[in-house]
Design a protein around this motif. Sequence first.
Motif, PDB file in Angstrom:
ATOM      1  N   MET A 155       0.844  -1.189   0.000  1.00  0.00           N
ATOM      2  CA  MET A 155       0.000   0.000   0.000  1.00  0.00           C
ATOM      3  C   MET A 155       0.883   1.245   0.000  1.00  0.00           C
ATOM      4  O   MET A 155       1.927   1.278   0.648  1.00  0.00           O
ATOM      5  N   ARG A 156       0.436   2.271  -0.696  1.00  0.00           N
ATOM      6  CA  ARG A 156       1.226   3.497  -0.797  1.00  0.00           C
ATOM      7  C   ARG A 156       0.842   4.446   0.339  1.00  0.00           C
ATOM      8  O   ARG A 156       0.098   5.418   0.147  1.00  0.00           O
ATOM      9  N   LEU A 157       1.330   4.126   1.540  1.00  0.00           N
ATOM     10  CA  LEU A 157       1.069   4.955   2.706  1.00  0.00           C
ATOM     11  C   LEU A 157       2.356   5.528   3.302  1.00  0.00           C
ATOM     12  O   LEU A 157       2.327   6.128   4.369  1.00  0.00           O
ATOM     13  N   ASP A 158       3.476   5.340   2.606  1.00  0.00           N
ATOM     14  CA  ASP A 158       4.727   5.855   3.130  1.00  0.00           C
ATOM     15  C   ASP A 158       4.901   7.310   2.715  1.00  0.00           C
ATOM     16  O   ASP A 158       4.406   7.755   1.694  1.00  0.00           O
ATOM     17  N   LEU A 159       5.607   8.055   3.547  1.00  0.00           N
ATOM     18  CA  LEU A 159       5.931   9.444   3.263  1.00  0.00           C
ATOM     19  C   LEU A 159       7.444   9.557   3.234  1.00  0.00           C
ATOM     20  O   LEU A 159       8.099   9.499   4.272  1.00  0.00           O
ATOM     21  N   TRP A 213       3.010  14.794  -2.578  1.00  0.00           N
ATOM     22  CA  TRP A 213       3.668  14.593  -1.287  1.00  0.00           C
ATOM     23  C   TRP A 213       2.820  15.186  -0.169  1.00  0.00           C
ATOM     24  O   TRP A 213       2.618  14.559   0.874  1.00  0.00           O
ATOM     25  N   ARG A 214       2.330  16.409  -0.386  1.00  0.00           N
ATOM     26  CA  ARG A 214       1.513  17.042   0.657  1.00  0.00           C
ATOM     27  C   ARG A 214       0.204  16.281   0.854  1.00  0.00           C
ATOM     28  O   ARG A 214      -0.291  16.160   1.981  1.00  0.00           O
ATOM     29  N   GLN A 215      -0.363  15.748  -0.208  1.00  0.00           N
ATOM     30  CA  GLN A 215      -1.581  14.956  -0.074  1.00  0.00           C
ATOM     31  C   GLN A 215      -1.335  13.706   0.749  1.00  0.00           C
ATOM     32  O   GLN A 215      -2.161  13.337   1.602  1.00  0.00           O
ATOM     33  N   ARG A 216      -0.199  13.049   0.543  1.00  0.00           N
ATOM     34  CA  ARG A 216       0.150  11.869   1.335  1.00  0.00           C
ATOM     35  C   ARG A 216       0.322  12.246   2.807  1.00  0.00           C
ATOM     36  O   ARG A 216      -0.123  11.518   3.702  1.00  0.00           O
ATOM     37  N   LEU A 217       0.972  13.382   3.053  1.00  0.00           N
ATOM     38  CA  LEU A 217       1.129  13.867   4.423  1.00  0.00           C
ATOM     39  C   LEU A 217      -0.226  14.120   5.069  1.00  0.00           C
ATOM     40  O   LEU A 217      -0.471  13.730   6.225  1.00  0.00           O
ATOM     41  N   ARG A 218      -1.120  14.751   4.330  1.00  0.00           N
ATOM     42  CA  ARG A 218      -2.437  15.054   4.884  1.00  0.00           C
ATOM     43  C   ARG A 218      -3.248  13.788   5.130  1.00  0.00           C
ATOM     44  O   ARG A 218      -4.028  13.715   6.095  1.00  0.00           O
ATOM     45  N   LEU A 219      -3.076  12.792   4.287  1.00  0.00           N
ATOM     46  CA  LEU A 219      -3.736  11.509   4.510  1.00  0.00           C
ATOM     47  C   LEU A 219      -3.252  10.882   5.810  1.00  0.00           C
ATOM     48  O   LEU A 219      -4.063  10.392   6.613  1.00  0.00           O
ATOM     49  N   PHE A 247     -12.090  16.458   0.761  1.00  0.00           N
ATOM     50  CA  PHE A 247     -11.351  15.540   1.636  1.00  0.00           C
ATOM     51  C   PHE A 247     -11.837  14.102   1.440  1.00  0.00           C
ATOM     52  O   PHE A 247     -11.030  13.169   1.318  1.00  0.00           O
ATOM     53  N   ILE A 248     -13.143  13.902   1.384  1.00  0.00           N
ATOM     54  CA  ILE A 248     -13.709  12.561   1.214  1.00  0.00           C
ATOM     55  C   ILE A 248     -13.265  11.954  -0.106  1.00  0.00           C
ATOM     56  O   ILE A 248     -12.942  10.757  -0.191  1.00  0.00           O
ATOM     57  N   ALA A 249     -13.216  12.777  -1.153  1.00  0.00           N
ATOM     58  CA  ALA A 249     -12.791  12.278  -2.463  1.00  0.00           C
ATOM     59  C   ALA A 249     -11.333  11.833  -2.418  1.00  0.00           C
ATOM     60  O   ALA A 249     -10.979  10.769  -2.945  1.00  0.00           O
ATOM     61  N   ALA A 254      -7.408   7.203  -2.105  1.00  0.00           N
ATOM     62  CA  ALA A 254      -6.200   6.642  -1.506  1.00  0.00           C
ATOM     63  C   ALA A 254      -6.461   5.358  -0.735  1.00  0.00           C
ATOM     64  O   ALA A 254      -5.640   4.435  -0.754  1.00  0.00           O
ATOM     65  N   MET A 255      -7.594   5.263  -0.055  1.00  0.00           N
ATOM     66  CA  MET A 255      -7.840   4.167   0.877  1.00  0.00           C
ATOM     67  C   MET A 255      -8.861   3.146   0.385  1.00  0.00           C
ATOM     68  O   MET A 255      -9.020   2.080   0.970  1.00  0.00           O
ATOM     69  N   GLY A 256      -9.594   3.474  -0.682  1.00  0.00           N
ATOM     70  CA  GLY A 256     -10.582   2.542  -1.189  1.00  0.00           C
ATOM     71  C   GLY A 256     -11.868   2.512  -0.389  1.00  0.00           C
ATOM     72  O   GLY A 256     -12.689   1.602  -0.569  1.00  0.00           O
TER      73      GLY A 256
END
Length: 282
Positions: A155-159, A213-219, A247-249, A254-256
Amino acid sequence: MSIERQKSGKPVPPGGGRFVPSSSRPVLGRSEDYQSEVVIDWHHHGCGQLLYAAKGVMRVDTPGARWLVPPQRAAWVPPDTPHRVVQQPGLAFRTLYIDRSVTGLPDEGCVLSVSTLLREMILTFLEREGDYEPISAQARLAASLVDELRLRPRMRLDLVLPQDKRLERIARALLGDPADPRSLVDWARAAGASQRTLERLFRQETGMSFREWRQRLRLQAALAHLTAGEPVTSVAFAVGYDSPSAFIAMFGKAMGETPGQFVARQAAMPQAVLPQADTARK
């Protein structure tokens, strides 16, 4: 919030030496519940480690990257990889130590998707006696568990944390305040560099654009807020979105699943299936 640059960390036998796997018992594990935040400082093991949040969320830092690990995800840390773990309040921490002789697992640290089958295998394995015989039901469960791990998608959850000093200052500011609305043009002006230069460096050092990158951080920040029980609308504004719908979109892509579905699934997780936690750490 500073960006950690610890590169080594001391070698630590898992659980103070109580949970060291071997070729005859290649998988061992332990459980622990946290009611307050606990930081397990930089260290590394001679074996691989799977860190799973059966409930709650944890953060795993490695040199140059940061992962947030919610339920239905697990962090894989290969042997000899320095890491630090931040255990959040309410975390049901479940971890497996896997002998370095086991093959077919990722060579690099990553976040893996945890299926319902894998979750139940982890919890069942931890319910049983750890000092098992090489030819036993527990040994067969360990082998099947490793087989299932090999099949799980990353999963792409790394920053990824940038190294360039100009980018590091930007990253440090955003880690401290994910809602900071400044654009890359604003950051370039403050850094005394062009927008094009910073964008190129972000892609070069993190594999993502500044926006990604910022979107991943915010996630990552949103997952921590949601797990703490904060309302979706409040979380959306807290991490820098102008509207809950935006935000929901982002979250769904990202998370399905939607933030509401994530929260509902968290609340529905049965505590009764979680094995009793012990007190050994690392």
